[in-house]
Write an enzyme that holds these catalytic residues in place. Structure first.
Site, PDB file in Angstrom:
ATOM      1  N   TRP C  84     -48.267  84.170  -0.157  1.00  0.00           N
ATOM      2  CA  TRP C  84     -47.510  83.155   0.557  1.00  0.00           C
ATOM      3  C   TRP C  84     -48.360  82.509   1.633  1.00  0.00           C
ATOM      4  CZ3 TRP C  84     -42.988  86.033   3.585  1.00  0.00           C
ATOM      5  CH2 TRP C  84     -43.483  87.192   4.191  1.00  0.00           C
ATOM      6  N   ASN C  85     -47.873  81.366   2.105  1.00  0.00           N
ATOM      7  CA  ASN C  85     -48.633  80.597   3.086  1.00  0.00           C
ATOM      8  C   ASN C  85     -47.746  80.239   4.259  1.00  0.00           C
ATOM      9  OD1 ASN C  85     -51.118  80.042   1.420  1.00  0.00           O
ATOM     10  ND2 ASN C  85     -49.546  79.183   0.086  1.00  0.00           N
ATOM     11  N   HIS C  92     -43.793  63.197   9.654  1.00  0.00           N
ATOM     12  CA  HIS C  92     -44.107  61.966   8.927  1.00  0.00           C
ATOM     13  C   HIS C  92     -45.399  62.128   8.145  1.00  0.00           C
ATOM     14  CE1 HIS C  92     -40.802  59.817  10.917  1.00  0.00           C
ATOM     15  NE2 HIS C  92     -41.010  60.769  11.820  1.00  0.00           N
ATOM     16  N   HIS C  96     -42.501  60.914   2.706  1.00  0.00           N
ATOM     17  CA  HIS C  96     -41.565  61.358   3.724  1.00  0.00           C
ATOM     18  C   HIS C  96     -40.489  60.322   4.017  1.00  0.00           C
ATOM     19  CE1 HIS C  96     -44.571  59.161   6.153  1.00  0.00           C
ATOM     20  NE2 HIS C  96     -43.573  58.938   6.998  1.00  0.00           N
ATOM     21  N   ASP C  98     -37.899  58.519   6.864  1.00  0.00           N
ATOM     22  CA  ASP C  98     -37.750  58.174   8.280  1.00  0.00           C
ATOM     23  C   ASP C  98     -36.270  58.008   8.605  1.00  0.00           C
ATOM     24  OD1 ASP C  98     -40.483  58.042   8.374  1.00  0.00           O
ATOM     25  OD2 ASP C  98     -40.600  55.887   8.826  1.00  0.00           O
ATOM     26  N   HIS C 102     -36.132  57.846  14.575  1.00  0.00           N
ATOM     27  CA  HIS C 102     -37.603  57.755  14.622  1.00  0.00           C
ATOM     28  C   HIS C 102     -38.031  56.618  15.549  1.00  0.00           C
ATOM     29  CE1 HIS C 102     -41.744  57.900  13.506  1.00  0.00           C
ATOM     30  NE2 HIS C 102     -41.737  56.953  12.587  1.00  0.00           N
ATOM     31  N   HIS C 231     -39.764  49.211  10.944  1.00  0.00           N
ATOM     32  CA  HIS C 231     -39.241  50.325  11.724  1.00  0.00           C
ATOM     33  C   HIS C 231     -38.209  49.831  12.729  1.00  0.00           C
ATOM     34  CE1 HIS C 231     -42.839  52.340  10.101  1.00  0.00           C
ATOM     35  NE2 HIS C 231     -42.227  53.488  10.385  1.00  0.00           N
TER      36      HIS C 231
END
Ligand code: ZN
Lengths: 387, 417, 282
Positions: C84-85, C92, C96, C98, C102, C231
């Protein structure tokens, strides 16, 4: 104030635990065999030994204290003498005062070491704090480096040649060939010496002692005790020691003997001319020359002329290192400082293993020990006489 | 003039890679004062405060007056070579593998005797010499007798060359080649004769002024390396780790904020991620291979260089979080040194003062040009040092720090006002 | 404030209605459709990897942390039977989502963070506007309201509550350098112009705007009025953004449904996500 004399202190029962190049045994074995041989030579029970002086490099973690229990000795006087090639002389001085004063009756003086295949390197690496910090990291040559530097300097400053040093080495080998316990069995020619493999310029192979395992020992007691035991003995006429002489000399070309020889001869009541043979501490030939000069056999810096003027075999004009010395017998660690004493007792009591110096009355033994940094620190000498 | 080393022959792959050996590393604690100075390329000996007597070998008390007040002072090393030998036999493997060695006794004008290596350029005794101190491959001080006049390099002596980490003919990774300092270091290493320079580049979409010029260097090879990305570091180590002789960690994230001037930890995390974790990632991936190749022929793995900052020694509040990240990297470099020392791979730390770049814009001169910093780095590799304080500000700080760390802390605290 | 609330409520109800109708019809047979070939799925997500570029801002600004992954154990002394990590990333990074919070223009809207968004918005129809030819010719290509109206003439009016996705084939640029396409005047990537954004948000009441590039805005949008209009206007109107999408070339102009559900991060402004499309057969 002059030191008190040694009265009737004598040395007896010279013993050698035969040398071997390498051994799987510990130092305790060699020192234990030396004590056993002393007991056998003196024909006394072990319990009669009530004093012990020990010199060894490879006894760690033990000291002389551990050796008492290891060997089952109950003692009223004990000394550990960590002075390398001066340990033998210093042991004599300590032991003589003990028997003189009644602190002990019979003191066994033993020096010996084992030699494993890597023990010389390990001993050298941690020989002293100064050596560890300031010598060993420069090529790890050990004493070869230090004596090469002293030898090169002496040759340059005083005109000595390789041939001069070679003459001493060849003579010592000749003496050793008659000593059955010497590790070197082949004759050495001057050509062999001069052409040997370079170790640390100007030193070549036969300038350097060969480390080995072995031990030497003798007993110190009063004359009456020796006579009572029926032991041949040599009388102790005088003995001196000195540590860290001439610290301001830029490089060592004299040892403490120069400071002490007058006292030594005065105490002994003899002079250099009375000495019939000389046993020096000889891990490298240059140090023999410093002893010739320091003990008054020739002037300071006059070593080369002295060597050219004399012969050094047992039958020569200046009998010297008559058993072969360390250079031809081997250097069994701290036994190296006892080797000359044991040989001198043998010469003076007629118990030689090899050739005997005819009519020897007085022998001079000297010691030199501990290249702590750039020079040997401890020096000593003793005059012994036949009865 | 250094000897021109030809490009070494390639290694025969069927022969076992030689294992590293070292000169004896053991010293008494008091003798480490010599090492501390040699790490900076200086000769310092103990001097008695009470009577002025110079001491060597190092002691606990004065050899003249038994005072315990011994201090380490810089020495000019002038003296006379009074005797010398050339050793043809040695007990330690390191020396045995490299025989013969020229060793001498030198009487310093301060009336102490030192045993020293004798540089090839020194004549036969008796002659005037100058004793210098350098680090040997075990990282301990070694004294070297140099000619009184002229300044031959350690590199000019075939044995003493072993004490250096000469970049000539070596394969070098510069972990960030985009910064002005990184670029200057790449150029300096190329000029010093590096055989191959891998130039690490992160975020390749960001252009850096002047970077494209590096591609024209014949030794240059641009490689992807982002020290914030464990995967990237591992990939590159897998590709070139077995060939790198010198790692130069130039990664540096410098933001000029005190802790109060920057809300939150995001910027500090980035500084830490590059300056501290970046070194950790590089070290974990590259150090094992360096150790394994530490005796691999004449162009063996030999050094690791970190470009730290003088701010690593004491916090500079206007650049407070950056200082902390560099202090962390400094601490880790000591761990790395302990890891690499048994192999004889030297970790060299550079602690430059303010550099003439955008993040030190508001620092007052004197500032270090990237080229000067790069030159100091190459000099360090060619010499026998491991702590380098390039520039006047760094020299000033390190002296103040040695003299009184608390005073320096207070003085630096004033800079916020 | 009141207007915004009202607007949001309206959008919420219409979006719900819009989605509910087809969902009810197709619930019984969505899996049948997928099996029979009546519909198929298209992955719109770039692999989240450390190499994937993140948005470039001047260094004195706070930075979006790129995706990073540190191994915890891999069947070794750190964990003998498992691998596992630990991962870390900015909200973002990678493909992804928004959320309105944001941007400063959307900061006071209700339900504006990823943890409070209506679940129903996570499945919505898509309108795909193909700008690939123009983007190929001009990296700084700007989509205008006129372009959108042209598209509507062919494909019909953009329905309320739909994703508008700008196909540029930018995701086919596998080299991060050409993907970012930066020079010393900044980034050069296509995007919408301010009028276009206003038109979509106000006159078409879309759910959000999606791109294949690293932002919903064009690379040079910092120089627009207002800066970063996509945005600014979209989030100000409670609309969403999707960026770093891929495979838009596999979607029909209309008819596909986008499944795009961000992680439920407390007060999160966005999140990497697995975005995909359900594409019914014609
Ligand atoms: Zn003093």
């Amino acid at each position: 104030m002059a030191a008190r004399g040694f009265d009737d202190v004598v040395l007896a029962a010279p013993v050698t635990v035969p040398y071997v190049r390498f051994s799987t045994r510990g130092a305790h074995w060699f020192l234990g065999r030396a004590v056993a041989q002393l007991v056998a030579a003196a024909k006394i029970p072990k319990q009669r030994i009530d004093g012990l002086a020990v010199a060894s490099f490879t006894l760690a973690p033990d000291t002389a204290v551990g050796l008492t229990q290891h060997l089952g000795l109950t003692l009223r006087w004990l000394d550990h003498v960590p002075m390398g090639g001066a340990s033998g002389i210093v042991s004599i001085r300590r032991a003589a005062r003990a028997v003189q004063n009644g602190d002990a009756e019979i003191v066994a003086c033993v020096g010996g070491d084992t030699n494993h295949t890597d023990s010389f390197r390990r001993n050298t690496a941690s020989f002293s704090q100064f050596a560890q910090d300031a010598v060993y990291p420069y090529g790890s040559g050990g004493p070869n480096t230090s004596f090469a530097l002293l030898t090169a300097y002496y040759m340059r400053a005083h005109g000595a040649t390789r041939e001069d040093f070679g003459k001493l080495c060849v003579a010592q080998r000749d003496n050793a060939l008659k000593n059955p316990l010497a590790l070197f069995k082949k004759p050495l020619t001057l050509a062999d010496y001069l052409n040997a493999r370079l170790v640390a310029d100007p030193l070549r192979l036969f300038d350097c002692v060969m480390p080995c395992a072995g031990a030497e020992g003798f007993l110190v007691m009063r004359r009456g005790m020796a006579e009572q035991l029926g032991l041949p003995f040599a009388r102790l006429l005088g003995a001196v020691e000195r540590h860290n002489a001439f610290p301001d000399d830029p490089i060592q070309d004299r040892g403490g003997w120069s400071l002490d020889r007058d006292a030594l001869y005065a105490q002994a009541g003899v002079g250099p001319d009375d000495i019939d043979f000389l046993e020096t501490y000889d891990d490298y030939p240059v140090i023999n020359v410093l002893q010739f000069e320091g003990l008054g056999f020739c002037p300071a810096g006059g070593g080369a002329d002295f060597i050219r003027a004399y012969t050094f075999e047992v039958a020569g004009s200046f009998p010297f290192n008559t058993s072969g010395g360390q250079l031809s017998v081997g250097q069994a660690g701290a036994a190296g400082g006892h080797l000359g004493i044991v040989e001198a007792i043998r010469q003076l009591t007629g118990q030689t293993l090899g050739a005997r110096v005819p009519n020897a009355r007085h022998g001079l033994v000297s010691g030199f020990g501990i290249i702590n940094y750039d020079r040997g620190i401890c020096s000593g000498a003793a005059v012994l006489a036949a009865t | 003039m250094s000897q021109v080393a030809k490009r070494p022959k390639r290694k025969n792959p069927v022969e076992r890679t030689r294992q590293p050996t070292l000169p004896p590393p053991t010293r008494s604690r008091v003798a480490l004062g010599l090492t501390a100075a040699a790490a900076r390329g200086r000769l310092q000996l103990q001097v008695c405060v009470d009577c002025g007597t110079v001491q060597y070998p190092p002691r606990e008390v004065c050899r003249a007056c038994l005072s315990q007040r011994l201090v380490w002072r810089r020495q000019d090393g002038a003296g006379e070579l009074i005797s010398e030998t050339t050793l043809h036999a040695a007990q330690e493997l390191y020396f045995r593998e490299r025989l013969p060695w020229r060793i001498g006794n030198v009487r310093l004008d301060s009336e102490v005797n030192v045993m020293a290596y004798v540089h090839d350029a020194v004549g036969a005794p008796p002659c005037r010499v100058r004793i210098e101190a350098a680090l040997d491959r075990a990282g301990q001080a070694a004294l070297i007798a140099m000619p009184q006049t002229g300044r031959p390099a350690l590199l000019d002596d075939p044995k003493l060359r072993e004490m250096t980490c000469d970049p000539r003919a070596r394969k070098i990774l510069v972990s960030d080649g985009k910064s002005a300092v990184g670029q200057a270091i790449v150029r300096a290493l190329a000029a010093a004769g590096a055989d191959l320079i891998w130039i690490g580049v992160a975020e390749p979409w960001k252009q850096a002024a002047g970077f494209d010029g590096l591609r024209e260097l014949p030794q240059a090879k641009v490689v992807a390396l982002d020290v914030t990305d464990s995967h990237s570091v591992r990939e590159l180590a897998g590709e070139i780790g077995g060939k790198v002789d010198i790692v130069v960690n130039t990664n540096d994230c410098h933001r000029a904020f005190s802790l109060a001037a920057r809300r939150g930890v995001e910027t500090a995390q980035l500084e830490m991620d590059i300056n501290y974790f970046g070194l950790l990632r590089l070290a974990q991936e590259f150090a094992p291979a360096l150790k394994a190749r530490a005796a691999d022929g004449t162009t063996n793995a030999i050094a690791w260089v970190n470009v730290l900052s003088i701010f690593a020694l004491a916090n500079y509040p206007p650049h407070g979080t950056y200082s902390a990240s560099k202090a962390a990297a400094f601490s880790l470099s000591q761990n790395l040194r302990a890891e690499l020392r048994p192999a004889g791979v030297r970790v060299i730390n550079l602690f430059p003062g303010p550099v003439d770049d955008e993040w030190d814009q508001l620092e007052m001169p004197p500032k270090l040009s990237p080229a000067t910093l790069a030159a100091a780095l190459v000099d360090a590799l060619k010499g026998g040092v491991e702590d380098v304080y390039p520039g006047d500000v760094a020299q000033d700080w390190v002296a103040r720090n040695l003299e009184n760390p608390k005073a320096l802390e207070r003085e630096l605290g004033e800079t916020l006002r | 404030m009141k207007a915004a609330k009202k607007k949001s409520t309206r959008k919420k109800s219409t979006a719900k209605a819009k989605v509910r109708a087809p969902a009810r019809r197709e619930r019984a047979n969505l899996s049948d459709m997928l099996i029979s070939g009546g519909a198929h799925l298209v992955d719109l997500t770039q692999t989240l990897s450390p190499d994937f570029p993140t948005i470039v801002l001047p260094p004195e600004f706070g930075q979006c942390r790129p995706f990073r992954m540190e191994e915890v154990s891999r069947y070794d002394e750190r964990g003998p039977g498992w691998y596992w990590n630990n991962v870390s990333f900015g909200e973002h990074s990678g493909t992804h989502f928004d959320a309105p919070i944001h941007w400063i223009s959307g900061r006071d809207l209700p339900n504006n963070s990823v943890d409070t968004l209506p679940l129903a918005h996570f499945i919505a129809p898509a309108c795909v506007i193909d700008c690939s030819a123009q983007a190929k010719a001009d990296s700084d290509f700007l989509l205008t309201a006129a372009h959108v109206k042209q598209w509507e003439q062919r494909h019909g009016r953009i329905p309320v509550g739909a994703w508008v996705l700008m196909r540029t084939d930018w995701s086919k640029r596998k080299d991060p350098v050409t993907y970012q396409n930066l020079d010393d005047t900044g980034q050069h990537t296509p995007g919408p112009d301010p009028d276009c954004v206003r038109f979509l948000a106000n006159e078409r009441d879309v759910l959000g705007f999606g791109t294949e590039t690293i932002g919903t805005d064009a690379g040079q949008a910092a120089h627009f009025t207002p800066p970063y209009p996509c945005h600014y206007y979209m989030h100000g109107a409670g609309k969403y953004g999707l960026q770093c999408l891929c495979n838009l070339d596999l979607l029909p102009a209309t008819g596909a449904f986008i499944v795009a559900a961000p992680l439920k991060i407390l007060q999160g402004s966005g999140s990497p996500l697995r975005a995909f499309a359900i594409v019914p057969a014609k």
